[in-house]
Design an enzyme around this catalytic site. Structure first.
Site, mmCIF file in Angstrom:
data_model
loop_
_atom_site.group_PDB
_atom_site.id
_atom_site.type_symbol
_atom_site.label_atom_id
_atom_site.label_comp_id
_atom_site.label_asym_id
_atom_site.label_seq_id
_atom_site.Cartn_x
_atom_site.Cartn_y
_atom_site.Cartn_z
ATOM 1 N N HIS A 67 71.651 46.192 114.252
ATOM 2 C CA HIS A 67 71.988 44.768 114.067
ATOM 3 C C HIS A 67 72.470 44.519 112.651
ATOM 4 O O HIS A 67 73.100 43.520 112.368
ATOM 5 C CB HIS A 67 70.800 43.862 114.409
ATOM 6 C CG HIS A 67 69.702 43.879 113.395
ATOM 7 N ND1 HIS A 67 68.904 44.990 113.185
ATOM 8 C CD2 HIS A 67 69.267 42.951 112.519
ATOM 9 C CE1 HIS A 67 68.044 44.721 112.227
ATOM 10 N NE2 HIS A 67 68.239 43.494 111.806
ATOM 11 N N LYS A 72 68.490 52.582 108.046
ATOM 12 C CA LYS A 72 67.781 53.272 106.969
ATOM 13 C C LYS A 72 66.422 53.764 107.421
ATOM 14 O O LYS A 72 65.735 53.103 108.186
ATOM 15 C CB LYS A 72 67.595 52.291 105.795
ATOM 16 C CG LYS A 72 67.013 52.964 104.594
ATOM 17 C CD LYS A 72 67.505 52.357 103.319
ATOM 18 C CE LYS A 72 67.339 53.267 102.136
ATOM 19 N NZ LYS A 72 67.054 54.665 102.377
ATOM 20 N N LYS A 96 60.040 46.582 109.591
ATOM 21 C CA LYS A 96 59.648 46.630 108.173
ATOM 22 C C LYS A 96 60.747 46.007 107.307
ATOM 23 O O LYS A 96 60.488 45.183 106.445
ATOM 24 C CB LYS A 96 59.449 48.109 107.796
ATOM 25 C CG LYS A 96 58.826 48.335 106.464
ATOM 26 C CD LYS A 96 58.648 49.832 106.198
ATOM 27 C CE LYS A 96 57.759 50.470 107.230
ATOM 28 N NZ LYS A 96 57.443 51.877 106.924
ATOM 29 N N ASP A 101 62.911 41.253 104.210
ATOM 30 C CA ASP A 101 64.293 40.790 104.031
ATOM 31 C C ASP A 101 65.176 41.821 103.344
ATOM 32 O O ASP A 101 65.927 41.483 102.402
ATOM 33 C CB ASP A 101 64.312 39.475 103.230
ATOM 34 C CG ASP A 101 63.799 38.317 104.057
ATOM 35 O OD1 ASP A 101 63.989 38.356 105.283
ATOM 36 O OD2 ASP A 101 63.190 37.393 103.483
ATOM 37 N N LYS A 108 65.111 56.816 111.503
ATOM 38 C CA LYS A 108 64.176 57.829 111.001
ATOM 39 C C LYS A 108 64.690 59.198 111.415
ATOM 40 O O LYS A 108 65.410 59.332 112.403
ATOM 41 C CB LYS A 108 62.783 57.604 111.599
ATOM 42 C CG LYS A 108 61.678 58.179 110.751
ATOM 43 C CD LYS A 108 61.322 57.242 109.635
ATOM 44 C CE LYS A 108 60.262 57.787 108.715
ATOM 45 N NZ LYS A 108 59.800 56.759 107.770
ATOM 46 N N SER A 364 64.262 51.247 97.698
ATOM 47 C CA SER A 364 65.416 52.031 98.158
ATOM 48 C C SER A 364 66.647 51.130 98.252
ATOM 49 O O SER A 364 67.767 51.527 97.929
ATOM 50 C CB SER A 364 65.148 52.633 99.536
ATOM 51 O OG SER A 364 64.482 53.856 99.419
HETATM 52 P P1 NAD Z 1 53.429 63.180 101.289
HETATM 53 O O1 NAD Z 1 53.890 64.392 101.992
HETATM 54 O O2 NAD Z 1 53.859 62.938 99.896
HETATM 55 O O3 NAD Z 1 51.830 63.090 101.300
HETATM 56 C C1 NAD Z 1 51.034 63.168 102.442
HETATM 57 C C2 NAD Z 1 49.689 63.736 102.011
HETATM 58 O O4 NAD Z 1 48.777 63.666 103.125
HETATM 59 C C3 NAD Z 1 49.769 65.203 101.604
HETATM 60 O O5 NAD Z 1 49.163 65.385 100.339
HETATM 61 C C4 NAD Z 1 49.015 65.924 102.713
HETATM 62 O O6 NAD Z 1 48.363 67.108 102.271
HETATM 63 C C5 NAD Z 1 48.031 64.862 103.131
HETATM 64 N N1 NAD Z 1 47.456 65.087 104.466
HETATM 65 C C6 NAD Z 1 48.028 65.661 105.560
HETATM 66 N N2 NAD Z 1 47.170 65.677 106.574
HETATM 67 C C7 NAD Z 1 46.022 65.126 106.127
HETATM 68 C C8 NAD Z 1 44.759 64.866 106.705
HETATM 69 N N3 NAD Z 1 44.505 65.190 107.960
HETATM 70 N N4 NAD Z 1 43.798 64.280 105.937
HETATM 71 C C9 NAD Z 1 44.050 63.951 104.658
HETATM 72 N N5 NAD Z 1 45.227 64.165 104.049
HETATM 73 C C10 NAD Z 1 46.206 64.740 104.777
HETATM 74 O O7 NAD Z 1 53.848 61.976 102.254
HETATM 75 P P2 NAD Z 1 54.019 60.459 101.859
HETATM 76 O O8 NAD Z 1 55.434 60.228 101.522
HETATM 77 O O9 NAD Z 1 52.944 60.064 100.930
HETATM 78 O O10 NAD Z 1 53.787 59.771 103.286
HETATM 79 C C11 NAD Z 1 52.496 59.485 103.771
HETATM 80 C C12 NAD Z 1 52.611 58.412 104.839
HETATM 81 O O11 NAD Z 1 53.225 57.249 104.268
HETATM 82 C C13 NAD Z 1 53.454 58.777 106.048
HETATM 83 O O12 NAD Z 1 52.916 58.129 107.192
HETATM 84 C C14 NAD Z 1 54.817 58.175 105.726
HETATM 85 O O13 NAD Z 1 55.572 57.901 106.894
HETATM 86 C C15 NAD Z 1 54.365 56.892 105.039
HETATM 87 N N6 NAD Z 1 55.382 56.290 104.157
HETATM 88 C C16 NAD Z 1 55.912 56.954 103.093
HETATM 89 C C17 NAD Z 1 56.832 56.324 102.262
HETATM 90 C C18 NAD Z 1 57.394 56.975 101.020
HETATM 91 O O14 NAD Z 1 58.107 56.273 100.252
HETATM 92 N N7 NAD Z 1 57.123 58.222 100.752
HETATM 93 C C19 NAD Z 1 57.249 55.009 102.542
HETATM 94 C C20 NAD Z 1 56.691 54.341 103.631
HETATM 95 C C21 NAD Z 1 55.753 54.995 104.428
#
Ligand code: NAD
Length: 472
Positions: A67, A72, A96, A101, A108, A364
């Protein structure tokens, strides 16, 4: 649950939340269906040579909603990547972006690999090939689809993507805007690395500033002195913990995949991060108690629980034992529907993922704007602003006969640089969005903030389709 079941559960839960929220809106059924479904799923395979043998690597990119352009969403590097999980994450991205906005549709991607099994050189080849496959299908570009980091990927991978894209599209002046979360030297933005955790902190602080809501939880307002447990010490978890600590909270527990550590007096988050880098584990950290089974620590006595690792971590099984009064979702989909029902019945305040981790996509968006404008935020106005304030301060001193000390003068006359502006834009976004969601919740007498956030987003998406004039 295996990873396929995990993915379908995640997707079904997102769809169920959508359906519940849609019932609060007046849009026609067909339009709601269009808003709900994923518009495109592209699954592909490519070969990777490892030690003279060929491995087949699986990649996927999902566009949930077109839309708005571009779409992203991050690229997940994990052995558990599956179609339903990526569809769930792409769907969440659409809502999200609408909540905060940000004018993008949701997308993804995923690469199904266990990153620890590959060398840096192999990861680079995988990333460049994944990018090439998207280029071949016209599924990446500054106006088409702009990926970002997610679980298992970071600025290094984004740099490889940008470089691959720019090599193919060497005559595209805006090539660097094809991906965000890049390193500074390659079109990246100051403040992007910490954006998701910082946004979570701003959101939590705003929610906790409401006296009425805190009273209902039996908590005083503000983060100061509140006990926090964080799951995941990756990008989101580390920065969430760091900013909460700086905001006055006491981070009592951190959980990683190898176990958890607890200290009622508080953990030094940066020292723990360093300790894990050096020893490959959070365990045996100075003064802290080890939890061989990290999941036990999710149930520790605390005020705020921040799941910031993966989906489906709080389930119908452990939810009854969760003691936190606030769950601030850093990860996407960290709790199942069953868990949500249990926690809501217990009166827990759930700050939902599509709002709480929206700081990443917000910043971003700022990075994309910077890449398109080819100028650093603050470059044009910083000095002008400093000079104007300096003149004001000098006039004030002349009139009052008082002189400011150097520290006060510096504080007052400091012109905003890129990081100041990014932090300020993010803070404004998180505060406005929280109050908008809360207003929708109260107006519609909705029990939870997740449904309210979805209602708010669906209203915005519906309005943008209606503006096309093709829906009744
Ligand atoms: P990342 O890879 O930097 O960190 C994830 C961490 O979780 C790692 O250190 C990993 O070892 C740990 N982990 C994995 N399994 C685990 C468990 N069972 N118990 C405890 N720790 C565990 O990833 P991230 O970028 O921090 O993303 C984490 C979450 O946040 C995801 O769901 C991602 O979709 C969401 N997210 C990330 C961003 C971003 O900007 N990076 C933005 C929005 C949402």
């Amino acid at each position: 649950m295996d990873n396929l079941e995990n993915g379908s559960k995640f997707y079904n839960d997102v769809v169920a939340t959508f359906d519940r929220a849609a019932s609060y809106t007046n849009f026609e059924k067909g339009l709601l269906e269009q808003i709900k479904v994923c518009n495109a799923v592209y699954k592909f395979q490519f070969p990777l040579e490892v030690d003279g043998k060929v491995q087949v690597i699986e990649g996927i990119r999902v566009h949930h909603s077109n839309h708005k352009s571009p779409v992203k969403g991050g690229i997940r590097y994990s052995q558990f990547v599956n179609e339903d999980e990526v569809k769930a994450l792409a769907t969440l991205m659409t809502f999200k972006c609408a909540v905060v906005d940000v004018p993008f549709g949701g997308a993804k991607g995923g690469i199904k690999i266990k990153t620890r099994d590959y060398t840096e050189d192999q990861l680079e080849r995988i990333t460049r090939r994944y990018t090439t496959e998207l280029i071949k299908k016209n599924m990446i570009g500054p106006g088409i689809d702009v990926p970002a980091p997610d679980y298992g990927s970071g600025s290094r991978e984004m740099a490889w993507i940008a470089d691959t894209y720019a090599t193919f599209k060497f005559d595209d002046l805006n090539a660097l805007a094809c991906v965000t979360g890049k390193p500074l030297g390659q079109g990246g933005l100051r403040g992007r690395t910490e954006a998701t955790g910082l946004g979570l902190f701003y959101g939590l602080r705003e929610a906790m500033s409401n006296a009425e809501d805190m009273k209902a939880l039996g908590l005083s307002t503000g983060l100061a002195g509140k006990r926090v447990v964080v799951q995941g010490l990756g990008n989101v978890g580390f920065f969430s913990a760091k900013f909460c600590l700086e905001g006055g909270a006491v981070v009592v527990g951190i959980i990683e995949r190898e176990g958890g550590v607890y200290n009622a007096k508080g953990l030094d988050v940066e020292a723990l991060f360093k300790h894990r880098q050096e020893t490959k584990s959070v365990l045996d950290f100075l003064g802290a108690k080890n939890f061989a089974n990290g999941m036990e620590l999710m149930e520790a006595d605390c005020d705020i629980l921040i799941p910031a690792a993966l989906e489906n971590q709080i389930t119908g099984d452990n939810a009854p034992r969760i003691k936190a009064k606030i769950v601030a979702e850093g990860a996407n989909g960290p709790m199942t529907k069953e868990a949500e029902e249990i926690l809501l019945k217990k009166g827990v305040l759930i700050l939902p993922d599509l709002y709480m981790n929206a700081g990443g996509v917000t910043v971003s968006y700022f990075e994309w704007l910077k890449d398109l404008s080819h100028v650093r935020f603050g470059r044009m106005e910083k000095r002008f602003q400093e000079m104007a304030t300096l003149q004001l301060v000098s006039s004030f001193e002349k009139i009052t006969g008082k002189t400011l000390d150097t520290k006060e003068r510096k504080l007052l006359t400091h012109g905003a640089d890129e990081k100041d502006l990014v932090y300020s834009g993010l803070e404004e976004t998180m505060i406005s969005a929280y109050n908008e969601i809360r207003e929708v919740k109260n107006k519609n007498k909705i029990v939870d903030l997740r449904t309210a956030a979805f209602v708010s987003s669906i209203e915005k998406l519906g309005a943008s389709y209606m503006a096309l004039g093709i829906f009744p």
